[in-house]
Design an enzyme around this catalytic site. Structure first.
Site, PDB file in Angstrom:
ATOM      1  CG  ASP A  58     -11.120   4.806  93.090  1.00  0.00           C
ATOM      2  OD1 ASP A  58     -12.023   4.001  92.806  1.00  0.00           O
ATOM      3  OD2 ASP A  58     -11.324   5.892  93.664  1.00  0.00           O
ATOM      4  CB  SER A 124     -25.871  -3.934 104.816  1.00  0.00           C
ATOM      5  OG  SER A 124     -26.554  -3.386 105.907  1.00  0.00           O
ATOM      6  CE1 TYR A 149     -23.221   1.081 102.938  1.00  0.00           C
ATOM      7  CE2 TYR A 149     -25.145   0.755 104.346  1.00  0.00           C
ATOM      8  CZ  TYR A 149     -23.907   0.345 103.890  1.00  0.00           C
ATOM      9  OH  TYR A 149     -23.365  -0.820 104.366  1.00  0.00           O
ATOM     10  CE  LYS A 153     -22.818  -2.142 101.153  1.00  0.00           C
ATOM     11  NZ  LYS A 153     -21.536  -2.569 100.618  1.00  0.00           N
ATOM     12  CG  PHE A 178     -27.581  -8.809 111.311  1.00  0.00           C
ATOM     13  CD1 PHE A 178     -27.413  -9.687 110.229  1.00  0.00           C
ATOM     14  CD2 PHE A 178     -28.866  -8.435 111.636  1.00  0.00           C
ATOM     15  CE1 PHE A 178     -28.500 -10.177 109.506  1.00  0.00           C
ATOM     16  CE2 PHE A 178     -29.974  -8.935 110.929  1.00  0.00           C
ATOM     17  CZ  PHE A 178     -29.788  -9.797 109.867  1.00  0.00           C
TER      18      PHE A 178
HETATM   19  P1  NAD Z   1     -14.517   0.784 105.786  1.00  0.00           P
HETATM   20  O1  NAD Z   1     -14.879   2.134 105.275  1.00  0.00           O
HETATM   21  O2  NAD Z   1     -13.681   0.697 107.004  1.00  0.00           O
HETATM   22  O3  NAD Z   1     -13.811  -0.055 104.619  1.00  0.00           O
HETATM   23  C1  NAD Z   1     -14.116   0.126 103.267  1.00  0.00           C
HETATM   24  C2  NAD Z   1     -12.795   0.340 102.530  1.00  0.00           C
HETATM   25  O4  NAD Z   1     -13.079   0.537 101.139  1.00  0.00           O
HETATM   26  C3  NAD Z   1     -12.051   1.584 103.013  1.00  0.00           C
HETATM   27  O5  NAD Z   1     -10.733   1.205 103.374  1.00  0.00           O
HETATM   28  C4  NAD Z   1     -12.055   2.513 101.809  1.00  0.00           C
HETATM   29  O6  NAD Z   1     -10.865   3.279 101.730  1.00  0.00           O
HETATM   30  C5  NAD Z   1     -12.212   1.552 100.651  1.00  0.00           C
HETATM   31  N1  NAD Z   1     -12.846   2.097  99.449  1.00  0.00           N
HETATM   32  C6  NAD Z   1     -14.018   2.769  99.338  1.00  0.00           C
HETATM   33  N2  NAD Z   1     -14.258   3.066  98.051  1.00  0.00           N
HETATM   34  C7  NAD Z   1     -13.226   2.558  97.327  1.00  0.00           C
HETATM   35  C8  NAD Z   1     -12.905   2.538  95.947  1.00  0.00           C
HETATM   36  N3  NAD Z   1     -13.689   3.113  95.030  1.00  0.00           N
HETATM   37  N4  NAD Z   1     -11.766   1.917  95.559  1.00  0.00           N
HETATM   38  C9  NAD Z   1     -10.953   1.327  96.461  1.00  0.00           C
HETATM   39  N5  NAD Z   1     -11.187   1.332  97.787  1.00  0.00           N
HETATM   40  C10 NAD Z   1     -12.324   1.944  98.207  1.00  0.00           C
HETATM   41  O7  NAD Z   1     -15.886  -0.013 105.950  1.00  0.00           O
HETATM   42  P2  NAD Z   1     -16.136  -1.422 106.638  1.00  0.00           P
HETATM   43  O8  NAD Z   1     -16.934  -1.193 107.856  1.00  0.00           O
HETATM   44  O9  NAD Z   1     -14.892  -2.207 106.703  1.00  0.00           O
HETATM   45  O10 NAD Z   1     -17.140  -2.035 105.561  1.00  0.00           O
HETATM   46  C11 NAD Z   1     -16.694  -2.921 104.544  1.00  0.00           C
HETATM   47  C12 NAD Z   1     -17.885  -3.248 103.649  1.00  0.00           C
HETATM   48  O11 NAD Z   1     -18.913  -3.827 104.435  1.00  0.00           O
HETATM   49  C13 NAD Z   1     -18.503  -2.025 102.976  1.00  0.00           C
HETATM   50  O12 NAD Z   1     -18.922  -2.384 101.686  1.00  0.00           O
HETATM   51  C14 NAD Z   1     -19.698  -1.723 103.854  1.00  0.00           C
HETATM   52  O13 NAD Z   1     -20.713  -1.054 103.153  1.00  0.00           O
HETATM   53  C15 NAD Z   1     -20.131  -3.122 104.267  1.00  0.00           C
HETATM   54  N6  NAD Z   1     -20.899  -3.143 105.513  1.00  0.00           N
HETATM   55  C16 NAD Z   1     -20.375  -2.564 106.640  1.00  0.00           C
HETATM   56  C17 NAD Z   1     -21.110  -2.563 107.824  1.00  0.00           C
HETATM   57  C18 NAD Z   1     -20.569  -1.912 109.074  1.00  0.00           C
HETATM   58  O14 NAD Z   1     -21.341  -1.673 109.993  1.00  0.00           O
HETATM   59  N7  NAD Z   1     -19.274  -1.623 109.186  1.00  0.00           N
HETATM   60  C19 NAD Z   1     -22.384  -3.164 107.853  1.00  0.00           C
HETATM   61  C20 NAD Z   1     -22.882  -3.757 106.695  1.00  0.00           C
HETATM   62  C21 NAD Z   1     -22.112  -3.740 105.529  1.00  0.00           C
HETATM   63  C1  UD1 Z   2     -26.888   1.678 110.550  1.00  0.00           C
HETATM   64  C2  UD1 Z   2     -27.529   1.940 109.216  1.00  0.00           C
HETATM   65  C3  UD1 Z   2     -27.411   0.702 108.353  1.00  0.00           C
HETATM   66  C4  UD1 Z   2     -25.966   0.275 108.227  1.00  0.00           C
HETATM   67  C5  UD1 Z   2     -25.376   0.077 109.623  1.00  0.00           C
HETATM   68  C6  UD1 Z   2     -23.915  -0.229 109.586  1.00  0.00           C
HETATM   69  C7  UD1 Z   2     -29.263   3.631 109.642  1.00  0.00           C
HETATM   70  C8  UD1 Z   2     -30.734   3.912 109.698  1.00  0.00           C
HETATM   71  N1  UD1 Z   2     -28.916   2.351 109.410  1.00  0.00           N
HETATM   72  O1  UD1 Z   2     -27.583   0.599 111.169  1.00  0.00           O
HETATM   73  O2  UD1 Z   2     -27.948   0.977 107.074  1.00  0.00           O
HETATM   74  O3  UD1 Z   2     -25.854  -0.929 107.496  1.00  0.00           O
HETATM   75  O4  UD1 Z   2     -25.561   1.289 110.380  1.00  0.00           O
HETATM   76  O5  UD1 Z   2     -23.183   0.847 109.108  1.00  0.00           O
HETATM   77  O6  UD1 Z   2     -28.449   4.529 109.802  1.00  0.00           O
HETATM   78  N2  UD1 Z   2     -28.127   4.830 118.270  1.00  0.00           N
HETATM   79  C9  UD1 Z   2     -28.267   5.746 119.293  1.00  0.00           C
HETATM   80  N3  UD1 Z   2     -27.386   6.786 119.353  1.00  0.00           N
HETATM   81  C10 UD1 Z   2     -26.369   6.965 118.437  1.00  0.00           C
HETATM   82  C11 UD1 Z   2     -26.252   6.015 117.393  1.00  0.00           C
HETATM   83  C12 UD1 Z   2     -27.150   4.980 117.340  1.00  0.00           C
HETATM   84  O7  UD1 Z   2     -29.160   5.631 120.131  1.00  0.00           O
HETATM   85  O8  UD1 Z   2     -25.613   7.953 118.538  1.00  0.00           O
HETATM   86  C13 UD1 Z   2     -29.041   3.673 118.221  1.00  0.00           C
HETATM   87  C14 UD1 Z   2     -29.878   3.569 116.964  1.00  0.00           C
HETATM   88  O9  UD1 Z   2     -31.069   4.266 117.075  1.00  0.00           O
HETATM   89  C15 UD1 Z   2     -30.054   2.056 116.841  1.00  0.00           C
HETATM   90  C16 UD1 Z   2     -28.769   1.471 117.455  1.00  0.00           C
HETATM   91  O10 UD1 Z   2     -28.232   2.515 118.260  1.00  0.00           O
HETATM   92  O11 UD1 Z   2     -31.138   1.622 117.628  1.00  0.00           O
HETATM   93  C17 UD1 Z   2     -27.737   1.075 116.425  1.00  0.00           C
HETATM   94  O12 UD1 Z   2     -27.503   2.155 115.522  1.00  0.00           O
HETATM   95  P1  UD1 Z   2     -26.317   2.142 114.451  1.00  0.00           P
HETATM   96  O13 UD1 Z   2     -25.056   1.741 115.101  1.00  0.00           O
HETATM   97  O14 UD1 Z   2     -26.326   3.455 113.742  1.00  0.00           O
HETATM   98  O15 UD1 Z   2     -26.718   0.963 113.461  1.00  0.00           O
HETATM   99  P2  UD1 Z   2     -28.078   0.710 112.639  1.00  0.00           P
HETATM  100  O16 UD1 Z   2     -29.006   1.858 112.717  1.00  0.00           O
HETATM  101  O17 UD1 Z   2     -28.599  -0.629 113.026  1.00  0.00           O
END
Ligand code: NAD
Ligand code: UD1
Length: 334
Positions: A58, A124, A149, A153, A178
């Site tokens: 961690d 994000s 969340y 960020k 995105f």
């Molecule tokens: P993910 O949950 O698949 O990966 C995050 C990893 O971090 C996981 O493997 C988890 O086990 C690990 N983790 C969490 N807390 C920890 C800690 N305290 N110590 C060690 N490990 C820890 O998520 P992801 O989609 O791969 O996202 C990666 C990063 O990108 C995150 O910071 C997330 O917030 C950011 N992000 C993701 C998205 C998305 O849509 N996936 C969008 C914007 C930003």
């Molecule tokens: C969401 C988070 C954002 C985060 C991102 C990646 C919110 C408000 N925003 O973005 O902070 O960085 O995920 O983790 O939660 N939708 C449906 N049905 C569903 C799910 C989604 O119609 O079951 C629609 C949503 O209304 C949106 C689009 O699909 O228009 C994308 O949604 P989603 O994948 O959750 O991403 P964001 O909302 O853009």
């Protein structure tokens, strides 16, 4: 040259690990496995032929992180580790602030002690809030995000900026993702969240394999092309490649804090994504139209020109690729 990936067994971290190894970088991964599985390490090896050094640790455990830095000559960190479920963050704000903020502070403190001052941070598009225009550009300010969340960020971005002001030998790159979807073309790496997914593509995947009955489309009365929400979906492999170029730029920089949008620059609606998934995979996704989801904005997509001009990065994969790869991954990993 060794790069430490926090959260490197997660969805985006694991794809980035593959790209780093493929470009000859030596990497180590630290992950608590709170949201991922150790078998990802083996899968990275299957794809690349190289097994990265893995620490099940961690990042809040300062002593353990210190030991990792003492054992390895780490030149730079790509910091993915964090909790990322928006809905859960509303229910468990303390856990989210503690994990994401304290985890980052602990990591930065240990990095400073070991004079490792190069970091790429996973931010994000959520930090833009709702600026009232869909095309988001790095010069726009941050707006208070609507959930804990998103707030973590925005706060971490500010912490990094303040750190640089205090000591301008830090080299800091903030990547604002995105909407990452898709999976590695091998089908070995992808996104498969536990429980009922919040995000659109993981939900569509569960409907496609029959685990969920139908998709709920959140609103069809937005001012968009078909009334449903518009987002900039980006293939996770394109996103991972952005990290390689960002890291290269960072290593050659003099110091500073740079922010880059990583998106395609194109917006697609919920229904366009559903239709594309159906077409390329020849599968029906039943859906119903529901109420708007609180906190959602109508439309957003990246102005990705800064990343193209300064990093030489541009997304190349299509929405079809994203849908095909997401389907392959979920079928292979039900
Ligand atoms: P993910 O949950 O698949 O990966 C995050 C990893 O971090 C996981 O493997 C988890 O086990 C690990 N983790 C969490 N807390 C920890 C800690 N305290 N110590 C060690 N490990 C820890 O998520 P992801 O989609 O791969 O996202 C990666 C990063 O990108 C995150 O910071 C997330 O917030 C950011 N992000 C993701 C998205 C998305 O849509 N996936 C969008 C914007 C930003
Ligand atoms: C969401 C988070 C954002 C985060 C991102 C990646 C919110 C408000 N925003 O973005 O902070 O960085 O995920 O983790 O939660 N939708 C449906 N049905 C569903 C799910 C989604 O119609 O079951 C629609 C949503 O209304 C949106 C689009 O699909 O228009 C994308 O949604 P989603 O994948 O959750 O991403 P964001 O909302 O853009």
């Amino acid at each position: 040259m060794k790069v430490l990936l926090t959260g490197g067994t997660g969805y985006i971290g694991s794809h980035t690990a593959v790209e780093l190894i493929n470009t000859g970088k030596d990497i180590a991964i630290v992950d608590s496995l709170i949201n991922s599985n150790e078998d990802v390490v083996e899968r990275i090896k299957q794809i690349t032929g190289k097994e990265p050094k893995f620490y099940k640790t961690d990042i809040l455990d300062k002593e353990a992180i210190d030991k990792i830095f003492a054992e390895n000559e780490i030149d730079a960190v790509i910091h993915f580790a964090g909790l990322k479920a928006v809905g859960e963050s509303v229910e468990k704000p303390l856990e989210y602030y503690y994990n994401n903020i304290m985890g980052t502070l602990t990591l930065l403190d240990v990095m400073r002690k070991h004079n490792c001052k190069k970091i790429v941070f996973s931010s994000s598009a959520t930090v833009y809030g709702d600026p009232g225009v869909p095309r988001l550009v790095e010069t726009m300010g941050r707006r208070t995000p609507t959930n804990p969340y998103g707030a973590t960020k925005a706060m971490i971005e500010k912490i990094l900026e303040d750190l640089y002001i205090s000591d301008n030998s830090w080299k800091i790159t903030i990547l604002r993702y995105f909407n990452p979807i898709g999976a590695h073309e091998s089908g070995l790496l992808g996104d498969n969240p536990n429980g009922i997914p919040n995000n659109l593509m993981p939900y569509i995947q569960k409907v496609a394999i029959g685990e969920l009955e139908k998709l709920h489309v959140f609103g069809d009365d937005y001012e968009t092309k078909d009334g449903t929400g518009v987002r900039d979906y980006i293939h996770v492999v394109d996103l991972a490649k952005g990290h390689i170029l960002a890291l290269e730029k960072l290593l050659s920089a003099d110091g500073g804090v740079e922010k880059y949008n990583l998106g395609t620059g194109c917006g697609y609606s919920v229904l366009e994504l559903v239709k594309t998934f159906e077409k390329v995979n020849n599968i029906k996704i039943p859906y119903v139209i529901d109420e708007r989801r609180p906190g959602d904005i109508a439309a957003c997509y990246a102005d990705a020109s800064k990343a193209e001009a300064e990093l030489g990065w541009k997304a190349t994969k299509t929405l079809e690729d994203m849908c095909r790869d997401s389907w392959r991954y979920i079928q292979m990993n039900k």
